[in-house]
Design an enzyme around this catalytic site. Structure first.
Site, PDB file in Angstrom:
ATOM      1  N   HIS A 113       1.006  -1.287   0.000  1.00 14.92           N
ATOM      2  CA  HIS A 113      -0.006  -0.095   0.166  1.00 14.92           C
ATOM      3  C   HIS A 113       0.899   1.161   0.174  1.00 14.92           C
ATOM      4  O   HIS A 113       1.397   1.432   0.852  1.00 14.92           O
ATOM      5  CB  HIS A 113      -0.750  -0.151   1.125  1.00 14.92           C
ATOM      6  CG  HIS A 113      -1.950   1.074   1.442  1.00 14.92           C
ATOM      7  ND1 HIS A 113      -2.018   1.665   2.449  1.00 14.92           N
ATOM      8  CD2 HIS A 113      -2.747   1.526   0.619  1.00 14.92           C
ATOM      9  CE1 HIS A 113      -2.897   2.707   2.470  1.00 14.92           C
ATOM     10  NE2 HIS A 113      -3.537   2.459   1.118  1.00 14.92           N
ATOM     11  N   ARG A 114       0.724   1.999  -1.032  1.00  9.08           N
ATOM     12  CA  ARG A 114       1.630   3.312  -1.378  1.00  9.08           C
ATOM     13  C   ARG A 114       3.163   2.931  -1.262  1.00  9.08           C
ATOM     14  O   ARG A 114       3.904   3.554  -0.724  1.00  9.08           O
ATOM     15  CB  ARG A 114       1.177   4.499  -0.167  1.00  9.08           C
ATOM     16  CG  ARG A 114      -0.408   4.382   0.021  1.00  9.08           C
ATOM     17  CD  ARG A 114      -0.447   5.867   0.962  1.00  9.08           C
ATOM     18  NE  ARG A 114      -1.863   5.551   1.318  1.00  9.08           N
ATOM     19  CZ  ARG A 114      -2.479   6.275   2.345  1.00  9.08           C
ATOM     20  NH1 ARG A 114      -1.707   7.206   2.990  1.00  9.08           N
ATOM     21  NH2 ARG A 114      -3.578   6.143   2.742  1.00  9.08           N
TER      22      ARG A 114
ATOM     23  N   ASP B 122      -1.408   5.959  -5.821  1.00  5.54           N
ATOM     24  CA  ASP B 122      -2.233   6.952  -5.952  1.00  5.54           C
ATOM     25  C   ASP B 122      -1.969   7.802  -7.182  1.00  5.54           C
ATOM     26  O   ASP B 122      -0.713   8.540  -6.905  1.00  5.54           O
ATOM     27  CB  ASP B 122      -2.734   7.434  -4.694  1.00  5.54           C
ATOM     28  CG  ASP B 122      -2.812   6.397  -3.677  1.00  5.54           C
ATOM     29  OD1 ASP B 122      -4.065   5.730  -3.433  1.00  5.54           O
ATOM     30  OD2 ASP B 122      -2.091   6.767  -2.612  1.00  5.54           O
TER      31      ASP B 122
ATOM     32  N   HIS C  58      -0.863  10.538  -2.316  1.00  5.68           N
ATOM     33  CA  HIS C  58      -2.300  10.114  -1.628  1.00  5.68           C
ATOM     34  C   HIS C  58      -3.239  11.288  -1.664  1.00  5.68           C
ATOM     35  O   HIS C  58      -4.186  11.097  -1.985  1.00  5.68           O
ATOM     36  CB  HIS C  58      -1.834   9.637  -0.359  1.00  5.68           C
ATOM     37  CG  HIS C  58      -3.302   9.055   0.058  1.00  5.68           C
ATOM     38  ND1 HIS C  58      -4.021   9.844   1.198  1.00  5.68           N
ATOM     39  CD2 HIS C  58      -4.118   7.820  -0.011  1.00  5.68           C
ATOM     40  CE1 HIS C  58      -5.308   9.276   1.372  1.00  5.68           C
ATOM     41  NE2 HIS C  58      -5.213   8.011   0.629  1.00  5.68           N
TER      42      HIS C  58
ATOM     43  N   LYS D 167      -7.273   8.969  -8.153  1.00  8.10           N
ATOM     44  CA  LYS D 167      -7.753   9.654  -6.806  1.00  8.10           C
ATOM     45  C   LYS D 167      -8.810  10.934  -7.257  1.00  8.10           C
ATOM     46  O   LYS D 167      -8.423  12.181  -7.169  1.00  8.10           O
ATOM     47  CB  LYS D 167      -6.713  10.411  -5.974  1.00  8.10           C
ATOM     48  CG  LYS D 167      -5.933   9.450  -5.084  1.00  8.10           C
ATOM     49  CD  LYS D 167      -6.832   9.452  -3.857  1.00  8.10           C
ATOM     50  CE  LYS D 167      -6.457   8.509  -2.906  1.00  8.10           C
ATOM     51  NZ  LYS D 167      -7.334   7.617  -2.189  1.00  8.10           N
TER      52      LYS D 167
ATOM     53  N   GLU E 260      -4.541   3.654  -8.352  1.00  5.72           N
ATOM     54  CA  GLU E 260      -5.952   4.311  -8.031  1.00  5.72           C
ATOM     55  C   GLU E 260      -5.744   5.476  -8.603  1.00  5.72           C
ATOM     56  O   GLU E 260      -4.985   6.518  -8.025  1.00  5.72           O
ATOM     57  CB  GLU E 260      -5.780   4.255  -6.371  1.00  5.72           C
ATOM     58  CG  GLU E 260      -7.107   4.883  -5.817  1.00  5.72           C
ATOM     59  CD  GLU E 260      -7.188   4.885  -4.517  1.00  5.72           C
ATOM     60  OE1 GLU E 260      -6.206   4.422  -3.680  1.00  5.72           O
ATOM     61  OE2 GLU E 260      -8.134   5.738  -4.000  1.00  5.72           O
TER      62      GLU E 260
ATOM     63  N   GLU F 216       0.390  -0.899  -4.876  1.00  4.40           N
ATOM     64  CA  GLU F 216      -0.722  -0.068  -5.128  1.00  4.40           C
ATOM     65  C   GLU F 216      -0.208   1.355  -4.801  1.00  4.40           C
ATOM     66  O   GLU F 216       0.816   1.658  -3.813  1.00  4.40           O
ATOM     67  CB  GLU F 216      -1.619  -0.091  -3.878  1.00  4.40           C
ATOM     68  CG  GLU F 216      -3.006   0.553  -3.993  1.00  4.40           C
ATOM     69  CD  GLU F 216      -3.168   1.933  -3.152  1.00  4.40           C
ATOM     70  OE1 GLU F 216      -4.056   2.672  -3.470  1.00  4.40           O
ATOM     71  OE2 GLU F 216      -2.000   2.196  -2.431  1.00  4.40           O
TER      72      GLU F 216
ATOM     73  N   ASP G 219       0.305  -2.180   4.552  1.00  6.40           N
ATOM     74  CA  ASP G 219       1.484  -1.110   4.643  1.00  6.40           C
ATOM     75  C   ASP G 219       2.741  -2.093   4.914  1.00  6.40           C
ATOM     76  O   ASP G 219       3.636  -1.607   5.011  1.00  6.40           O
ATOM     77  CB  ASP G 219       1.227  -0.363   6.035  1.00  6.40           C
ATOM     78  CG  ASP G 219       0.100   0.758   5.685  1.00  6.40           C
ATOM     79  OD1 ASP G 219      -0.138   0.902   4.485  1.00  6.40           O
ATOM     80  OD2 ASP G 219      -0.430   1.098   6.649  1.00  6.40           O
TER      81      ASP G 219
HETATM   82  O1  G3P Z   1      -6.165   1.238  -2.985  1.00  9.33           O
HETATM   83  C1  G3P Z   1      -6.429   0.943  -1.587  1.00  9.33           C
HETATM   84  C2  G3P Z   1      -6.454   1.920  -0.587  1.00  9.33           C
HETATM   85  O2  G3P Z   1      -5.112   2.888  -0.993  1.00  9.33           O
HETATM   86  C3  G3P Z   1      -7.708   2.984  -0.799  1.00  9.33           C
HETATM   87  O3  G3P Z   1      -7.605   4.006   0.205  1.00  9.33           O
HETATM   88  O4  G3P Z   1      -7.126   6.259   1.235  1.00  9.33           O
HETATM   89  O5  G3P Z   1      -5.275   4.406   1.160  1.00  9.33           O
HETATM   90  O6  G3P Z   1      -5.830   5.511  -1.129  1.00  9.33           O
HETATM   91  P1  G3P Z   1      -6.297   5.062   0.341  1.00  9.33           P
HETATM   92 MG    MG Z   2      -4.778   4.269  -2.280  1.00  9.60          MG
END
Ligand code: G3P
Ligand code: MG
Length: 246
Positions: free
Chosen positions: A10-11, A39, A52, A116, A114, A37, A231
């Site tokens: 995640h990120r 954004d 993000h 945004k 993703e 993943e 994470d």
């Molecule tokens: O893509 C999953 C997750 O990243 C969605 O929430 O706010 O962390 O971008 P957020």
């Molecule tokens: Mg995300």
């Protein structure tokens, strides 16, 4: 135990590196993550910026909206120092720089981008990402996702073959409708929501976020979900190996 669940960072390795930076993505690859993943937003000059939040305030030493800054201004920001002094001087990456890193690493896993667009719509961003990926060869599997269903519909119209997943917190009815209409293939819900709605969808269509505790990781692995978004990819990879008996 048979576990096919992929581990998506995640990120990047957000738990141990400044989120959404090249060092964070490189760490995720070194951690053995099966996927990344991230954004994406538009800058004022319509460059594809990896961050993000809609503003640069939380993760950099700057202030204000990404959409009100040109790429050159964004490149002057420090995206590492708020995480720790050790990462001072880390830049905000563009989408192209992240993809180049993945290509350099011959990364054959999942790249979950993703869009945004749920707070600022960034008109034209879907076309911009699609044009970019159509213009290059890449070794990974690209999965688009968004909280904004309109972005997924636009992507479907531009490129019916694009792989799309719906991100949601509670709008599950809408997500089911999008799947019926073939605007999406899979669901990326909040893990807390998944646990409250265990029969919503078959595990093979679920990639929940943000799966950080051992208990949540075990829950998803036991159900053999398609993936978890975490994470802490190193911990998840290790736990999965233990549960597999490796
Ligand atoms: O893509 C999953 C997750 O990243 C969605 O929430 O706010 O962390 O971008 P957020
Ligand atoms: Mg995300």
């Amino acid at each position: 135990m048979k576990i096919d669940t992929k581990v998506i960072a995640h990120r990047g390795s957000k738990g141990t590196r400044p989120e959404n930076t090249l060092v964070s993505f490189q760490a995720a690859l070194n951690d053995g993550a099966d996927g990344i993943e991230t954004d994406v937003h538009f800058s004022k000059d319509h460059q594809l910026i990896i961050m993000h939040d809609e503003t640069v305030d939380r993760t950099t030493n700057g202030h204000g909206l990404i959409y009100e800054k040109n790429l050159a201004e964004i490149k002057h920001l420090d995206a590492g120092m708020r995480f720790s002094e050790e990462f001072k001087g880390t830049q905000v990456p563009t989408l192209q720089e992240v993809v180049q890193l993945l290509i350099d690493n011959q990364f054959a896993g999942i790249f979950n981008l993703e869009l945004k667009t749920n707070k600022i719509q960034y008109p034209g961003i879907e076309q911009a990402v699609d044009e970019y990926f159509s213009s290059i060869h890449y070794p990974f599997q690209l999965i688009y996702s968004s909280f904004n269903a309109r972005s997924l519909e636009i992507l479907t119209n531009i490129d019916p073959q694009a792989y799309r997943a719906k991100l949601f917190k509670t709008a599950a009815k809408q997500a089911k409708g999008l799947k019926r209409s073939r605007f999406i293939e899979d669901f990326h819900p909040d893990i807390r929501w998944v646990k409250r709605h265990p029969y919503f969808a078959s595990a093979k269509h679920l990639r929940p976020w943000t799966v950080n505790t051992t208990e949540d990781m075990q829950y998803c692995f036991k159900k053999n979900m398609a993936a978890i978004i975490t994470d802490f990819p190193a911990r998840a990879v290790q736990l999965r190996a233990e549960m597999r008996g490796e």
